[in-house]
Design a protein around this motif. Structure first.
Motif, PDB file in Angstrom:
ATOM      1  N   ALA A  93      47.469 -26.456   2.759  1.00  0.00           N
ATOM      2  CA  ALA A  93      47.462 -25.620   1.563  1.00  0.00           C
ATOM      3  C   ALA A  93      46.054 -25.410   1.038  1.00  0.00           C
ATOM      4  N   ARG A 132      50.570 -24.036  -3.339  1.00  0.00           N
ATOM      5  CA  ARG A 132      49.607 -23.189  -2.634  1.00  0.00           C
ATOM      6  C   ARG A 132      49.189 -22.024  -3.529  1.00  0.00           C
ATOM      7  N   CYS A 142      54.748 -22.420  -2.568  1.00  0.00           N
ATOM      8  CA  CYS A 142      53.796 -21.329  -2.766  1.00  0.00           C
ATOM      9  C   CYS A 142      53.887 -20.850  -4.219  1.00  0.00           C
TER      10      CYS A 142
END
Length: 946
Positions: A785, A823, A869
């Motif tokens: 990440a 992320r 994410c």
């Protein structure tokens, strides 16, 4: 100090730093002379008094290929010692012998291509014998020790200049020059690069050799990691030497470039400095480099960079300062010290796998030593010629007395009857000429192999009894009554002309194939069956002969007789290093060959007091009930038999430890080409099954106690201390091992990971305290990440003990690291290869020079998962860099497809012609992103915009 005259060129002045001297010499060379230096065999420059130079001298466990030398245990055997100090001393001995041999033979090089630091990820790799361990830290500690020994301890001049092999992720011989290793970023940084990095950073490495294979679709000889990783680890000018023939492979087998000029230029710009191709003939490489210069693919500055790196090695070796070089008087060759060191190494490499009280043997024990390797001292492809040798039989004779030792080899004794009713006959050998014998009077196999001056096999009414050995998978060797191996020379005739199987293409192996009620005898070196001709027995004749096998004695019958008459039977089993597992050939199974299983069963049935001594270059799965005592050693060089006998007798308590996992069966193994040690749970780091013997395993003739573990974190390090006590009644070595594991890892981490180890000698009742300091950076993992290392906060367990599974002490510390964060996909997007999980995907080259992409590996679809994410307050558009043809589908968590991005070019644009394809999307917050690739599509990168 050498006196200088006004006319002495600066490059000859030892008072100047090497960099200035290299600048001076480089400026004096013509463009053509500099280009000529790029081949392995650089010519002399007579007008400057510069001698010819070649890169490359094999020295994996002794100086190889240059005649008699001290032969130490194979590298995997040195790995089993877990002893960096010993390995350093062996490196010193090998370096001294290289110097001493060069004094009388300028073919002996000082740029040594050793050690091999490829990790022993998969036990079926044919070159398992060449590596130290499956663990990167153990490998790097031993490789660092060996290179320090080879380099020497002079602050300026190197004894030899070691080059590490083989960069990078190379563990298969099958299709080795065309196969691609898919290596995700975490595996790349945490596993494959680690052994190279820690060894290079230690400062005794002159360079590396790229491997034949491709990594993520790109040949290693144009790897961007040479520039982006290797050359950032040190300020030293590292020399990169190509593997033999690999520059031509870029065009000829890999078809990665259209022309050799393009390929040569790309390799040179990527960092290859010396081209090993076309043997001693430099003309084609020189022509390719000149062609690349003429086409503007290279500049003279590119050539200068490579030549500068070569000259740096030559200056360090003292070539230009013979009066200052402290190593020119090295005369250490076959010294008593080297012979003693070879025995010490062979003893320390022996691993006691199991012992139900049978060992050590009492002095008055009557021993039967049996098996195909009982009277063998095998060499491998990278061995020197033996000056001394010791087989297990000879070692036991020496230790117990010939009157107390019986022997049965266990080969099948057969005759081969032709369709005409005659038998194959081996003519008597004439007296061997003196030049066919070594210093000790033994026949030199290098001089016997391929000989055409011996009479070929014929046929007569009685024939000759042949010793047949089945090495597994139906691969046979046949020996004449006097011990010579049947072999085939260039003229196609079959002769008894080899002392051992060997050679790049082994000419001593055969296969018996059922045919027309009998058997064809197929020669594997040529692929042709044997026929009987007027001028003798030959291959590729017409018609092939159909033989009847007439058995005089089964090997197991001889073994049973010998075993029944002894107090203890020692079965010596294993491999021939040139057969069924070697460079160019991977193994197909872990199973011990059936012939040897038969012998083991026969010995145990006749005498339950059976010891199995495995002498082999890799792990085996036995597939039979285990005997009460088992030992393993790699082929132990010139002192192998003496060392084994001394351990069996208890003169030396065993203390070797397994440098790799021994698995129960083939079912425990991933595919040989699956390099994802994390995803497929490979090696002791991730394997979740029950091994036959675990990494680090090894027993002793005494017992050791562990106590008083302390562990604390501070000042950037983990400090661990514990006490080890010899609780038995014999002085012995213990290999104390320290492991660690992240208790609450946010991503898959090793079940346990070797942090440090120490081999110590303790007298009965003696105790010692071992202290370890581990930098906290060694506990980090590669966070995809972030695209960087991250030390994860939380509990971290410290484990001390005698193997990866024999843990005696535990403690838990708390690490203050960097917490995981979602992320930042709005800022960084998603590089395709930075997935957390995948199914059906392969990583490929984004371009010929740099970067990774992802494509379906099998079939026409693949799925990628990127965890956590962060879409922040929301995104409205997704864009992907795609090449090829197909559709990329995007979904969040386990939900439906939110966007489909399709690339349908009107005509094929090639694998590197990327197009940005976009679509609308509505998402906010933190989600797992799932991408599905459909069709022959390459995905390089995904961006999101709000």
């Amino acid at each position: 100090m050498t006196a200088q005259t006004p006319t002495t060129p600066s490059f000859r002045d030892p008072r100047l730093p090497f960099a200035k001297r290299i600048d001076d010499l480089l400026a004096r060379l013509t463009p053509a002379e500099k280009v000529s230096f790029l081949h392995q065999y650089a010519p002399a420059v007579d007008r400057l008094g510069v001698a010819a130079f070649r890169t490359g001298q094999e020295a994996l466990h002794g100086v190889a290929w240059m005649g008699p030398a001290t032969v130490f245990p194979q590298a995997v055997g040195l790995g089993a010692t877990w002893n960096p100090d010993l390995v350093r001393r062996i490196g010193e001995a090998v370096g001294r012998e290289a110097r001493a041999m060069r004094a009388g033979d300028d073919r002996v090089g000082l740029n040594v291509w050793s050690p091999t630091v490829n990790l022993l990820r998969h036990p079926l790799w044919g070159r398992n014998e060449e590596g130290y361990s499956e663990d990167p830290r153990l490998t790097s500690s031993l490789a660092t020790a060996y290179t320090r020994g080879l380099r020497g301890d002079h602050p300026v001049y190197w004894r030899t200049a070691p080059v590490l092999k083989h960069w990078l992720a190379h563990n298969n011989e099958t299709d080795r020059d065309t196969s691609s290793s898919t290596v995700r970023p975490r595996v790349l940084h945490e596993y494959d690069l680690r052994a190279f990095r820690e060894t290079v950073e230690a400062g005794a490495v002159a360079g590396v050799m790229p491997a034949y294979n491709l990594v993520n679709g790109r040949p290693n000889h144009v790897s961007p990691h040479l520039r982006e990783q290797l050359r950032t680890w040190t300020d030293q000018e590292l020399l990169v030497c190509s593997d033999a023939g690999a520059p031509s492979n870029l065009v000829d087998s890999e078809h990665y470039f259209a022309t050799h000029e393009e390929a040569t230029a790309a390799a040179l710009r990527a960092g290859v400095d010396s081209f090993t191709d076309h043997g001693t003939d430099p003309s084609r490489i020189v022509a390719r480099v000149q062609g690349a210069l003429d086409q503007g693919l290279l500049t003279e500055a590119d050539v200068d960079t490579a030549v500068r790196r070569q000259l740096a090695v030559r200056f360090a070796l003292g070539e230009f300062d013979p009066r200052e070089d402290p190593h020119t008087d090295d005369s250490g060759f076959d010294t008593p010290e080297h012979r003693a060191l070879a025995r010490e190494a062979a003893e320390q490499a022996i691993v006691l796998l199991r012992n139900d009280g049978l060992l050590p043997l009492a002095p008055d024990t009557r021993v039967a030593v049996v098996g195909l390797l009982a009277d063998e001292c095998k060499l491998d492809w990278y061995s020197g010629t033996l000056i001394h040798r010791s087989t297990p039989l000879e070692g036991l004779y020496e230790r117990f007395g010939a009157d107390r030792v019986t022997f049965a080899e266990g080969v099948d004794r057969i005759r081969l009857r032709t369709s005409a009713g005659t038998f194959l006959r081996v003519p008597a050998a004439p007296d061997q000429p003196a030049q066919a014998r070594g210093a000790d009077g033994a026949l030199d196999p290098a001089l016997l192999a391929g000989r055409t001056d011996l009479p070929p096999l014929t046929c007569d009414a009685t024939g000759s009894e042949l010793a047949l050995t089945d090495w597994g998978e139906g691969v046979l060797t046949l020996r004449a009554p006097d011990g010579r191996y049947l072999s085939v020379a260039d003229d196609g005739l079959v002769r008894a002309s080899a002392d051992q199987p060997g050679g790049w293409i082994v000419q001593e192996t055969f296969r018996l194939e059922p045919h027309a009620g009998g058997h064809l005898l197929r020669h594997l070196g040529t692929g042709h069956p044997v026929s009987v001709a007027a001028d003798g027995v030959r291959v590729a004749g017409r018609p092939p002969e159909v033989f009847e096998i007439v058995v005089a004695e089964r090997g197991e019958d001889a073994v049973a007789r010998a075993a029944a008459s002894a107090d203890v039977v020692v079965v010596v089993a294993g491999n021939d290093p040139h057969i069924n597992g070697r460079e160019t050939e991977d193994r197909s199974t872990l199973r011990l060959p059936e012939h040897q299983r038969r012998l083991l069963r026969a010995a145990r049935d006749a005498n339950p007091r059976t010891v199995l001594a495995l002498v082999c270059a890799y792990p085996y799965a036995l597939g039979t009930p285990s005997p009460p005592a088992m030992l393993w050693t790699a082929h132990g060089g010139q002192a192998a038999g003496t060392a084994l006998a001394r351990v069996l007798a208890g003169d030396v308590p065993p203390a070797g430890r397994l440098p790799q996992t021994w698995y129960e069966s083939d079912a425990d193994l991933p595919d040989l080409l699956d390099y994802d040690v994390i995803g497929s749970r490979q090696t002791y780091l991730y394997f979740e099954g029950t091994p036959l013997f675990p990494f680090g395993h090894g027993l002793s003739y005494t017992s050791f106690g562990y106590a008083d573990l302390t562990a604390r974190v501070g000042d950037g390090a983990l400090r661990v201390s514990f006490q080890v006590t010899n609780a038995g009644d014999v002085t012995a070595d213990e290999v104390a091992q320290l492991y660690g594991r992240a208790v609450e890892a946010s991503v898959p981490r090793p079940r346990r990971e070797l942090l440090a180890h120490r081999r110590v000698t303790l007298a009965p009742g003696e105790r010692t305290r071992l202290d370890f300091e581990i930098p906290l950076s060694a506990l980090a993992f590669w966070d995809v990440a972030l695209g960087d290392w991250r030390l994860e906060p939380g509990p971290f367990e410290v484990l001390a003990g005698a193997s990866s599974e024999d843990v005696r002490l535990r403690a838990t510390v708390h690490l203050e690291g960097t917490p995981a964060v979602p992320r930042p996909v709005l800022r960084r997007g998603l590089d395709a290869a930075d997935f957390d999980e995948q199914s059906g995907a392969a990583i490929v080259d984004r371009s010929r020079t740099a970067g990774d992409a992802v494509t379906p590996a099998v079939g026409r679809s693949a799925e990628l998962v990127y965890r956590d994410c962060d879409f922040a307050d929301g995104v409205t558009e997704v864009s992907a860099l795609l090449a090829g043809e197909g559709t990329l589908e995007l979904a969040l968590d386990g939900g439906p497809v939110l966007a489909s991005l399709t690339l349908r070019p009107e005509e094929p644009l090639g694998p590197y012609a990327y197009t940005a394809v976009g679509a609308g999307i509505v998402a906010e917050g933190v989600h797992d992103v799932r991408l599905r690739l459909r069709g022959p599509l390459r995905l390089a990168h995904v961006d999101f915009r709000g």
